[in-house]
Motif scaffolding. Structure first.
Motif, short mmCIF file in Angstrom:
data_model
loop_
_atom_site.label_atom_id
_atom_site.label_comp_id
_atom_site.label_asym_id
_atom_site.label_seq_id
_atom_site.Cartn_x
_atom_site.Cartn_y
_atom_site.Cartn_z
N PHE A 135 -4.72 -3.13 -0.58
CA PHE A 135 -5.32 -2.07 0.23
C PHE A 135 -6.63 -1.57 -0.36
O PHE A 135 -6.81 -1.56 -1.58
CB PHE A 135 -4.36 -0.89 0.34
N GLY A 136 -7.52 -1.13 0.53
CA GLY A 136 -8.70 -0.40 0.10
C GLY A 136 -8.34 1.06 -0.17
O GLY A 136 -7.18 1.46 -0.02
N LYS A 137 -9.36 1.84 -0.56
CA LYS A 137 -9.10 3.23 -0.94
C LYS A 137 -8.99 4.17 0.26
O LYS A 137 -8.60 5.33 0.09
CB LYS A 137 -10.19 3.71 -1.89
N GLY A 138 -9.37 3.70 1.42
CA GLY A 138 -9.22 4.51 2.61
C GLY A 138 -10.49 5.24 3.01
O GLY A 138 -11.34 5.55 2.17
#
Lengths: 112, 113
Positions: free
Chosen positions: A102-105
């Protein structure tokens, strides 16, 4: 080293306009890219995905575009609605790998 | 409907306490995952399990252990909780699709004082 990067921590968009969330990746061995949406105090929910052999996937108001040469994908939401205010995570899956990275959002605010 | 149930939605513990977070799935899936989510850091994989009694470290396993004695249950254990383990903990299972989509539980918000 981050393999999935979301460089904008937050984004504000007027209701009814288009929201564009961006994501970059470094690993050319990813075979699927996914977007998740998360409200506070809830688990993330799956929104839309795209295979690495495609360049566009559409589902209602949500469209994901993939540019493999640039190692870049984007999520377009049109028209943006108040309920779209949430944190959006970009994610990627490798070939023959069960793990999702996942990316950091990016926190999206839809303004009235 | 896929069900991933996390036993506690909110917990408050003291530094040094042992903490158990439980996750139960009803899909009979081999794989189960534990993530933690922190603002600005995204979702980070702590541990995952690919079968009963089988486990593998994720990206941030330090300070955590896991237990998978039955296929449907995957427990995350904090042997001695610390304040930097205050976080939202999320359990997930694969939906079974080729895209690797994960189905998440509702999360357990842990505060360590």
């Amino acid at each position: 080293d981050q393999q999935v990067k979301q460089n904008s921590p937050s984004l504000s968009v007027q209701e009814g306009r288009i929201s564009i969330l961006n994501c970059d990746y470094t690993n050319s061995m990813f075979d699927y890219f996914l977007w998740y949406k998360k409200y506070p105090a809830e688990g993330p929910t799956f929104l839309i995905s795209i295979s690495s052999i495609k360049d566009k996937n559409e589902d209602g108001r949500f469209t994901v575009f993939l540019n493999k040469s640039a190692k870049h994908l984007s999520l377009h939401i049109v028209p943006s609605q108040p309920g779209d205010s949430a944190v959006y995570f970009c994610a990627a899956k490798g070939y023959r790998d069960d793990k999702i990275i996942f990316g950091k959002g990016t926190r999206l605010h839809i303004l009235p | 409907d896929v069900k991933v149930t996390q036993s506690s939605r909110y917990l408050v513990k003291r530094t040094g306490e042992k903490v158990f977070l439980e996750c139960v799935q009803d899909m009979d899936h081999e794989n189960m995952f534990w993530y933690r989510q922190d603002p600005g850091l995204g979702l980070r994989l702590i541990y995952f399990s690919y079968d009963v009694k089988m486990k593998e470290k994720g990206d941030i396993p330090e300070g955590y252990s896991v237990s998978r004695e039955k296929k449907e249950r995957f427990s995350l254990i904090l042997e001695s909780a610390s304040t930097n383990q205050t976080s939202m903990y999320l359990c997930a299972i694969p939906s079974g699709g080729a895209n690797g989509e994960l189905f998440f539980g509702e999360g357990s918000r842990l505060t360590v004082l």
